[in-house]
Design an enzyme around this catalytic site. Sequence first.
Site, PDB file in Angstrom:
ATOM      1  CE1 TYR A  11      -0.335  25.994  54.924  1.00  0.00           C
ATOM      2  CE2 TYR A  11      -1.657  24.061  54.434  1.00  0.00           C
ATOM      3  CZ  TYR A  11      -0.981  25.183  54.009  1.00  0.00           C
ATOM      4  OH  TYR A  11      -0.943  25.466  52.673  1.00  0.00           O
ATOM      5  CE  LYS A  26       8.996  39.393  56.056  1.00  0.00           C
ATOM      6  NZ  LYS A  26       9.546  40.107  54.886  1.00  0.00           N
ATOM      7  CG  ASP A  38      10.479  39.602  51.572  1.00  0.00           C
ATOM      8  OD1 ASP A  38      11.373  38.862  52.028  1.00  0.00           O
ATOM      9  OD2 ASP A  38      10.359  40.804  51.919  1.00  0.00           O
ATOM     10  CG  ASP A  96       0.647  26.073  49.928  1.00  0.00           C
ATOM     11  OD1 ASP A  96       0.536  25.109  49.143  1.00  0.00           O
ATOM     12  OD2 ASP A  96      -0.219  26.961  50.048  1.00  0.00           O
ATOM     13  CG  ASP A 101       1.467  26.166  43.904  1.00  0.00           C
ATOM     14  OD1 ASP A 101       1.714  24.997  44.266  1.00  0.00           O
ATOM     15  OD2 ASP A 101       0.308  26.579  43.667  1.00  0.00           O
TER      16      ASP A 101
HETATM   17  C1  IPM Z   1      -0.712  21.609  48.536  1.00  0.00           C
HETATM   18  C2  IPM Z   1      -2.112  22.147  48.531  1.00  0.00           C
HETATM   19  C3  IPM Z   1      -2.709  21.926  49.910  1.00  0.00           C
HETATM   20  C4  IPM Z   1      -1.890  22.713  50.907  1.00  0.00           C
HETATM   21  C5  IPM Z   1      -4.200  22.262  50.038  1.00  0.00           C
HETATM   22  C6  IPM Z   1      -5.039  21.563  48.989  1.00  0.00           C
HETATM   23  C7  IPM Z   1      -4.719  21.994  51.418  1.00  0.00           C
HETATM   24  O1  IPM Z   1      -2.113  23.485  48.159  1.00  0.00           O
HETATM   25  O2  IPM Z   1      -0.550  20.398  48.754  1.00  0.00           O
HETATM   26  O3  IPM Z   1       0.207  22.388  48.295  1.00  0.00           O
HETATM   27  O4  IPM Z   1      -2.105  23.909  51.102  1.00  0.00           O
HETATM   28  O5  IPM Z   1      -0.998  22.123  51.509  1.00  0.00           O
HETATM   29 MG    MG Z   2      -0.251  24.223  47.518  1.00  0.00          MG
END
Ligand code: IPM
Ligand code: MG
Length: 363
Positions: free
Chosen positions: A143, A193, A226, A250, A254
């Site tokens: 990032y 990884k 993975d 990230d 999710d």
């Molecule tokens: C998160 C989001 C952010 C990230 C974005 C909105 C920049 O997806 O907080 O997970 O990638 O960190």
């Molecule tokens: Mg995110």
Amino acid sequence: MTTKKRILTLAGDGIGPEIMTEALKVIKIIEQKKSLKFEITEGLMGGIAIDNTGSALPKETITQLKEVDAVLLAAIGGPKWENLPQNQKPEAGLLALRKELEAFANLRPAKVFSCLADSSSLKREIIEGIDILVVRELTGGIYFGLPRGEVKNTKEKTYANTAVYSESEIRRIVVCACKEAMKRKKKLCSVDKANVLEVSQFWRDITIEIIKNDYSDLELSHMYVDNAAMQLIRNPKQFDVIVTSNLFGDIISDEASMLTGSIGLLPSASLGDGSKAGIFEPIHGSAPDIAGTGKANPIAMILSVSMLLENFGLINEAKAIEKAVELTLNNGHRTADIAQTGEKTLNTTEMGNIICRNLTDSL
Ligand code: IPM
Ligand code: MG
């Protein structure tokens, strides 16, 4: 509390202001019932800040950050700002905010509410009882790594981002994850990884050393990202604490959130070494498609208040909020994202009001 704790609220874009309203109601109840007083200031960040000041993280907001003990953030971004250059987008403001506060540790708990186990796309028996904490490194890795952007002097147009980690960056996040694991089931899985990336092998070597020297009570495992993505769906109950780099975290967080039924339920805390304010925010985005429709689920935002209070040492108050949310769900109240077909759905305000009522009754 001797001094008044100061909170900066950044409501942001899309459904942000709607869910922030519900979070503020919860804070008000805590203040009234517990004779506490917080100093709450509003600030601008994200798309709304771009519209008002030309910058996603304006100077005024940076000044405000330095004067508070915690930042409560709702959500940022949306189609209106999607075509801006990368470094001017609302998301760039969020990254700058994390960097500014040196919030390197992003804690993302994914816990299944038993009464919602049927809203997950996975079978109840796979997910019931899961309680995972993803500890994501937040201020390094691909990032932020340099070089980034267009690569000069190439035959054709070429772009790059770079995955970089220094030893101290790895150490502080792994130590943070170890401390969290010690409070839980003492199981740590480091996701990397290392079969392909040198930076991952380095991460793994340091992690092994830390556990060997200082946390030998922990059960440490390593998993390639993975495989981890697959194992999270196959058998999520094997995980307790997962520690991983910024980009892997990230994605994995999710995925972990969806195990619980809805991304609308999960809060997060982004913390540094304690010398600056922590950031407390839902893990979901600004959901521009449902903004203004009253469909947003305020639970992730309300649980972010709970994490914030826990960080202030207000453990009972934090627990009371969690309990009020759980009771509300157990009593069958649902927003659209967690309702089964045919079930009655509440709007954002109605859901917030019921949680507030349950909270009031419990304090
Ligand atoms: C998160 C989001 C952010 C990230 C974005 C909105 C920049 O997806 O907080 O997970 O990638 O960190
Ligand atoms: Mg995110």
